[in-house]
Design an enzyme around this catalytic site. Structure first.
Site, PDB file in Angstrom:
ATOM      1  N   LYS A   1     -45.461  43.207 -13.143  1.00 21.83           N
ATOM      2  CA  LYS A   1     -45.815  44.081 -12.010  1.00 21.83           C
ATOM      3  C   LYS A   1     -45.478  45.537 -12.337  1.00 21.83           C
ATOM      4  O   LYS A   1     -46.288  46.446 -12.114  1.00 21.83           O
ATOM      5  CB  LYS A   1     -45.076  43.634 -10.742  1.00 21.83           C
ATOM      6  CG  LYS A   1     -45.572  42.312 -10.193  1.00 21.83           C
ATOM      7  CD  LYS A   1     -44.785  41.855  -8.961  1.00 21.83           C
ATOM      8  CE  LYS A   1     -45.314  40.517  -8.472  1.00 21.83           C
ATOM      9  NZ  LYS A   1     -44.630  40.038  -7.265  1.00 21.83           N
TER      10      LYS A   1
ATOM     11  N   GLN B   1     -39.022  39.866  -4.776  1.00 21.03           N
ATOM     12  CA  GLN B   1     -39.568  38.762  -5.573  1.00 21.03           C
ATOM     13  C   GLN B   1     -39.017  37.430  -5.082  1.00 21.03           C
ATOM     14  O   GLN B   1     -37.823  37.272  -4.874  1.00 21.03           O
ATOM     15  CB  GLN B   1     -39.220  38.956  -7.052  1.00 21.03           C
ATOM     16  CG  GLN B   1     -39.934  37.983  -7.988  1.00 21.03           C
ATOM     17  CD  GLN B   1     -41.441  38.139  -7.988  1.00 21.03           C
ATOM     18  OE1 GLN B   1     -41.978  39.204  -7.702  1.00 21.03           O
ATOM     19  NE2 GLN B   1     -42.126  37.063  -8.313  1.00 21.03           N
TER      20      GLN B   1
ATOM     21  N   ASP C   1     -46.827  42.830  -0.005  1.00 20.94           N
ATOM     22  CA  ASP C   1     -47.044  41.408  -0.285  1.00 20.94           C
ATOM     23  C   ASP C   1     -47.868  40.753   0.810  1.00 20.94           C
ATOM     24  O   ASP C   1     -48.403  39.660   0.643  1.00 20.94           O
ATOM     25  CB  ASP C   1     -45.686  40.691  -0.367  1.00 20.94           C
ATOM     26  CG  ASP C   1     -45.226  40.467  -1.808  1.00 20.94           C
ATOM     27  OD1 ASP C   1     -44.001  40.421  -2.035  1.00 20.94           O
ATOM     28  OD2 ASP C   1     -46.089  40.317  -2.700  1.00 20.94           O
TER      29      ASP C   1
HETATM   30  N1  LIG Z   1     -42.731  38.685  -3.666  1.00 23.04           N
HETATM   31  C1  LIG Z   1     -43.551  37.769  -4.241  1.00 23.04           C
HETATM   32  N2  LIG Z   1     -43.036  36.705  -4.877  1.00 23.04           N
HETATM   33  C2  LIG Z   1     -43.890  35.788  -5.425  1.00 23.04           C
HETATM   34  C3  LIG Z   1     -45.276  35.956  -5.356  1.00 23.04           C
HETATM   35  C4  LIG Z   1     -45.783  37.080  -4.644  1.00 23.04           C
HETATM   36  O1  LIG Z   1     -47.019  37.272  -4.488  1.00 23.04           O
HETATM   37  N3  LIG Z   1     -44.883  37.962  -4.112  1.00 23.04           N
HETATM   38  N4  LIG Z   1     -46.151  35.074  -5.976  1.00 23.04           N
HETATM   39  C5  LIG Z   1     -45.619  34.124  -6.972  1.00 23.04           C
HETATM   40  C6  LIG Z   1     -45.425  34.650  -8.361  1.00 23.04           C
HETATM   41  N5  LIG Z   1     -46.285  35.761  -8.781  1.00 23.04           N
HETATM   42  C7  LIG Z   1     -46.074  36.980  -8.188  1.00 23.04           C
HETATM   43  O2  LIG Z   1     -44.976  37.397  -8.012  1.00 23.04           O
HETATM   44  C8  LIG Z   1     -47.043  35.738  -9.967  1.00 23.04           C
HETATM   45  C9  LIG Z   1     -47.229  34.567 -10.675  1.00 23.04           C
HETATM   46  C10 LIG Z   1     -47.930  34.590 -11.910  1.00 23.04           C
HETATM   47  C11 LIG Z   1     -48.411  35.785 -12.414  1.00 23.04           C
HETATM   48  C12 LIG Z   1     -49.108  35.860 -13.720  1.00 23.04           C
HETATM   49  O3  LIG Z   1     -49.522  36.932 -14.130  1.00 23.04           O
HETATM   50  N6  LIG Z   1     -49.196  34.726 -14.425  1.00 23.04           N
HETATM   51  C13 LIG Z   1     -49.785  34.748 -15.754  1.00 23.04           C
HETATM   52  C14 LIG Z   1     -48.850  34.057 -16.738  1.00 23.04           C
HETATM   53  C15 LIG Z   1     -47.511  34.766 -16.745  1.00 23.04           C
HETATM   54  C16 LIG Z   1     -46.527  34.039 -17.680  1.00 23.04           C
HETATM   55  O4  LIG Z   1     -46.684  34.219 -18.894  1.00 23.04           O
HETATM   56  O5  LIG Z   1     -45.676  33.275 -17.177  1.00 23.04           O
HETATM   57  C17 LIG Z   1     -51.140  34.027 -15.719  1.00 23.04           C
HETATM   58  O6  LIG Z   1     -51.287  33.137 -14.818  1.00 23.04           O
HETATM   59  O7  LIG Z   1     -51.981  34.355 -16.552  1.00 23.04           O
HETATM   60  C18 LIG Z   1     -48.237  36.940 -11.690  1.00 23.04           C
HETATM   61  C19 LIG Z   1     -47.538  36.925 -10.480  1.00 23.04           C
HETATM   62  C20 LIG Z   1     -44.254  33.620  -6.487  1.00 23.04           C
HETATM   63  N7  LIG Z   1     -43.395  34.724  -6.095  1.00 23.04           N
END
Ligand SMILES: Nc1nc2c(c(=O)[nH]1)N[C@@H](CN(C=O)c1ccc(C(=O)N[C@@H](CCC(=O)O)C(=O)O)cc1)CN2
Length: 289
Positions: free
Chosen positions: A53, A97, A120
């Site tokens: 992020k 987070q 969020d």
């Molecule tokens: N405050 C928040 N917490 C969480 C959220 C949210 O929207 N707000 N959502 C999820 C986690 N999440 C954002 O925080 C999130 C999950 C995955 C990815 C992402 O880019 N994934 C990549 C792989 C990343 C890796 O190597 O592990 C992909 O899918 O290509 C971004 C954001 C729970 N918490």
């Protein structure tokens, strides 16, 4: 039929380029968009997401500040910082987070963030506005899914949509967004009997439960659009350590028409839409919204 991937990285790159242009315009108008990210504890996945992020913000010309707290931080410490940030006019977006350590009440923390800075989209006020079809900050993951469907011109009006999962941050807002665009929505969850009966009817299936590869090709209607929100790290077997989604990608892609991969699908879009919400908040602060 082998499904075509909806590439979350490619779509994110396009959207983030536009966001960078807008951030520069706002900065020239004297408003530098600013996002504050709060990370509590040492969850390795959360650390990756927060890093992604912050990096995305920097690349888009959005100022980002990160506050890190140890796993034994108190709820009072977190709430005190949120109160400071709520009152700081130079801060446009605040996020904590998730998940949080068990001694901290997530609902209390999320409600403490001013709804005007809740990028969020988790605050009850923003969820209520979403439910009523009014302007609010949309939760980033379901908003990213809607952008992916839009990018592929997937018909939503009159479509049968099945959302698997009923979390406050994905399943429920996802269902509301699809409903608002004219889909007939079924929300399935752990108590649903005969899940496949529902998923086999669906033109659009969104899997968001956090159960590795549970949605298989035999559970999908030929030609359906499959959206995989799951992000699971495999703990055993030949792929131990690798990421996978809630969808059994290999069997599902033989049946679906479109599918989102994990990684490289919904995840990057979650971060992209967070940038969008932060810019929206800065735009409002600049009196341009
Ligand atoms: N405050 C928040 N917490 C969480 C959220 C949210 O929207 N707000 N959502 C999820 C986690 N999440 C954002 O925080 C999130 C999950 C995955 C990815 C992402 O880019 N994934 C990549 C792989 C990343 C890796 O190597 O592990 C992909 O899918 O290509 C971004 C954001 C729970 N918490």
């Amino acid at each position: 039929m082998t499904a075509r991937n909806i590439d979350g990285n490619a779509l994110s790159a396009k959207l983030r380029e536009n966001f960078a242009t807008e951030a520069a315009t706002l900065a020239q108008a004297g408003v530098t968009p600013c996002l504050v990210v709060m990370l509590v504890g040492d969850n390795p996945a959360s650390a990756v997401y927060v890093r992604n992020k912050v990096a995305a913000c920097e690349k888009a010309g959005i100022k980002s500040l990160k506050f890190e707290y140890p796993a034994d931080a108190t709820e009072a410490e977190v709430l005190a910082r949120i109160a400071e940030l709520n009152a700081d006019p130079s801060v446009h977006g605040i996020l904590v987070q998730l998940p949080l350590p068990k001694q901290i009440d997530e609902d209390k923390v999320l409600e403490a963030i001013s709804a005007e800075k809740d990028v969020d989209g988790f605050h009850a006020e923003n969820f209520g506005l979403l439910l009523q079809g009014r302007k609010s900050f949309y939760p980033c993951t379901p908003w990213g899914v809607m952008k992916m469907l839009e990018s592929e011109n997937v018909p939503i009006k009159g479509a049968e949509a099945v959302v698997i999962g009923r979390s406050n941050i994905v399943g429920k807002p996802m269902a509301v967004m699809l409903l608002s665009q004219g889909a007939t929505v079924t929300v399935c969850h752990s108590q649903t009997k005969d899940l496949a009966f529902h998923t086999r009817r669906a033109d659009i299936v969104v899997a968001a439960v956090g159960k590795p590869k549970f949605l298989t090709g035999d559970m999908i209607k030929p030609g359906a659009v499959v959206i995989d929100v799951g992000i699971n790290r495999l703990l055993e077997g030949p792929d131990a350590g690798k990421l996978c989604g809630d969808v059994d990608f290999d069997s599902a892609r033989e049946v679906a028409s479109l599918i989102t991969p994990v990684p490289g699908g919904v995840g990057p879009m979650t971060i992209t839409m967070l940038l969008g919400n932060t810019l929206e908040s800065a735009r409002r602060a600049a009196g341009k919204a």
